[in-house]
Design a protein around this motif. Structure first.
Motif, PDB file in Angstrom:
ATOM      1  N   PHE A   1       0.897  -1.272   0.168  1.00  0.00           N
ATOM      2  CA  PHE A   1       0.215   0.003   0.132  1.00  0.00           C
ATOM      3  C   PHE A   1       0.943   1.393   0.030  1.00  0.00           C
ATOM      4  O   PHE A   1       2.043   1.286   0.541  1.00  0.00           O
ATOM      5  CB  PHE A   1      -0.877   0.177   1.359  1.00  0.00           C
ATOM      6  CG  PHE A   1      -1.761  -1.012   1.430  1.00  0.00           C
ATOM      7  CD1 PHE A   1      -3.123  -1.001   0.847  1.00  0.00           C
ATOM      8  CD2 PHE A   1      -1.276  -2.190   2.242  1.00  0.00           C
ATOM      9  CE1 PHE A   1      -3.735  -2.268   0.980  1.00  0.00           C
ATOM     10  CE2 PHE A   1      -2.063  -3.474   2.221  1.00  0.00           C
ATOM     11  CZ  PHE A   1      -3.318  -3.383   1.658  1.00  0.00           C
ATOM     12  N   GLY A   2       0.533   2.184  -0.808  1.00  0.00           N
ATOM     13  CA  GLY A   2       1.246   3.538  -0.803  1.00  0.00           C
ATOM     14  C   GLY A   2       1.001   4.396  -2.038  1.00  0.00           C
ATOM     15  O   GLY A   2      -0.048   4.058  -2.555  1.00  0.00           O
ATOM     16  N   CYS A   3       1.682   5.070  -2.061  1.00  0.00           N
ATOM     17  CA  CYS A   3       1.580   6.206  -3.330  1.00  0.00           C
ATOM     18  C   CYS A   3       2.909   6.277  -4.081  1.00  0.00           C
ATOM     19  O   CYS A   3       4.091   6.320  -3.387  1.00  0.00           O
ATOM     20  CB  CYS A   3       1.068   7.559  -3.156  1.00  0.00           C
ATOM     21  SG  CYS A   3       1.816   8.545  -2.218  1.00  0.00           S
ATOM     22  N   GLN A   4       3.018   6.558  -5.492  1.00  0.00           N
ATOM     23  CA  GLN A   4       4.140   6.826  -6.255  1.00  0.00           C
ATOM     24  C   GLN A   4       3.803   8.137  -6.853  1.00  0.00           C
ATOM     25  O   GLN A   4       2.797   8.523  -7.402  1.00  0.00           O
ATOM     26  CB  GLN A   4       4.280   5.735  -7.241  1.00  0.00           C
ATOM     27  CG  GLN A   4       5.599   5.736  -7.788  1.00  0.00           C
ATOM     28  CD  GLN A   4       5.900   4.346  -8.589  1.00  0.00           C
ATOM     29  OE1 GLN A   4       5.069   4.240  -9.591  1.00  0.00           O
ATOM     30  NE2 GLN A   4       6.769   3.539  -8.259  1.00  0.00           N
TER      31      GLN A   4
ATOM     32  N   VAL B   1       3.388  16.914 -12.378  1.00  0.00           N
ATOM     33  CA  VAL B   1       3.242  15.820 -11.280  1.00  0.00           C
ATOM     34  C   VAL B   1       2.413  14.845 -11.654  1.00  0.00           C
ATOM     35  O   VAL B   1       1.471  15.278 -11.843  1.00  0.00           O
ATOM     36  CB  VAL B   1       3.046  16.411  -9.766  1.00  0.00           C
ATOM     37  CG1 VAL B   1       3.008  15.525  -8.719  1.00  0.00           C
ATOM     38  CG2 VAL B   1       3.952  17.622  -9.497  1.00  0.00           C
ATOM     39  N   TYR B   2       2.829  13.623 -11.516  1.00  0.00           N
ATOM     40  CA  TYR B   2       1.973  12.487 -11.439  1.00  0.00           C
ATOM     41  C   TYR B   2       1.841  11.730 -10.639  1.00  0.00           C
ATOM     42  O   TYR B   2       2.745  11.563  -9.696  1.00  0.00           O
ATOM     43  CB  TYR B   2       2.596  11.624 -12.781  1.00  0.00           C
ATOM     44  CG  TYR B   2       2.745  12.221 -14.279  1.00  0.00           C
ATOM     45  CD1 TYR B   2       1.886  12.256 -15.130  1.00  0.00           C
ATOM     46  CD2 TYR B   2       3.836  12.992 -14.460  1.00  0.00           C
ATOM     47  CE1 TYR B   2       1.949  12.883 -16.557  1.00  0.00           C
ATOM     48  CE2 TYR B   2       3.943  13.645 -15.698  1.00  0.00           C
ATOM     49  CZ  TYR B   2       3.309  13.476 -16.553  1.00  0.00           C
ATOM     50  OH  TYR B   2       3.283  14.039 -17.961  1.00  0.00           O
ATOM     51  N   LEU B   3       0.745  11.219 -10.320  1.00  0.00           N
ATOM     52  CA  LEU B   3       0.490  10.548  -8.952  1.00  0.00           C
ATOM     53  C   LEU B   3      -0.247   9.214  -9.282  1.00  0.00           C
ATOM     54  O   LEU B   3      -1.174   9.402 -10.012  1.00  0.00           O
ATOM     55  CB  LEU B   3      -0.394  11.341  -8.090  1.00  0.00           C
ATOM     56  CG  LEU B   3      -0.749  10.679  -6.673  1.00  0.00           C
ATOM     57  CD1 LEU B   3       0.577  10.404  -6.008  1.00  0.00           C
ATOM     58  CD2 LEU B   3      -1.875  11.711  -5.992  1.00  0.00           C
ATOM     59  N   ARG B   4       0.082   8.053  -8.638  1.00  0.00           N
ATOM     60  CA  ARG B   4      -0.700   6.987  -8.706  1.00  0.00           C
ATOM     61  C   ARG B   4      -0.387   6.259  -7.452  1.00  0.00           C
ATOM     62  O   ARG B   4       0.379   6.581  -6.561  1.00  0.00           O
ATOM     63  CB  ARG B   4      -0.506   6.047  -9.569  1.00  0.00           C
ATOM     64  CG  ARG B   4       0.953   5.329  -9.612  1.00  0.00           C
ATOM     65  CD  ARG B   4       1.433   4.480 -10.669  1.00  0.00           C
ATOM     66  NE  ARG B   4       2.534   3.632 -10.771  1.00  0.00           N
ATOM     67  CZ  ARG B   4       2.816   2.864 -11.337  1.00  0.00           C
ATOM     68  NH1 ARG B   4       1.902   1.979 -12.313  1.00  0.00           N
ATOM     69  NH2 ARG B   4       4.080   1.998 -11.150  1.00  0.00           N
ATOM     70  N   ASN B   5      -1.561   5.267  -6.875  1.00  0.00           N
ATOM     71  CA  ASN B   5      -1.513   4.665  -5.600  1.00  0.00           C
ATOM     72  C   ASN B   5      -1.286   3.064  -5.982  1.00  0.00           C
ATOM     73  O   ASN B   5      -1.836   2.609  -6.969  1.00  0.00           O
ATOM     74  CB  ASN B   5      -2.516   4.968  -4.646  1.00  0.00           C
ATOM     75  CG  ASN B   5      -3.842   4.590  -5.367  1.00  0.00           C
ATOM     76  OD1 ASN B   5      -3.998   3.636  -5.565  1.00  0.00           O
ATOM     77  ND2 ASN B   5      -4.961   5.525  -5.023  1.00  0.00           N
TER      78      ASN B   5
END
Length: 83
Positions: free
Chosen positions: A49-52, A64-68
């Motif tokens: 579990f977490g985010c990148q 900025v790009y975000l995914r989890n």
């Protein structure tokens, strides 16, 4: 390097477009000519579990790009353009 396998709390950075071109599972519309910084933020040091977060700069464009990651499954990348 496959971004789906980056599951340790670390910072990854490159200014080489040659390296960015070889990365797997990066956002589809990312420029390979700028600087890239990738951060993996695990939830309570669990790799399931977490985010990148991926920061990309090219010319005057900064994104900025975000995914989890939830239970070992990655979400799609979401883009946020900075102005």
């Amino acid at each position: 390097m496959d971004l789906n396998n980056l599951t340790e709390y670390r910072f990854y950075c490159t200014t080489s477009g040659m390296i960015v071109k070889t990365l797997k599972n990066i956002p589809a519309n990312i420029s390979v000519d700028g600087e890239v910084l990738i951060i993996w933020l695990p939830f309570i040091m669990s790799s399931s579990f977490g985010c990148q977060i991926l920061f990309s700069t090219y010319s005057s464009t900064e994104s900025v790009y975000l995914r989890n990651r939830n239970n070992n499954s990655w979400s799609a990348w979401k883009e946020f353009t900075l102005s």
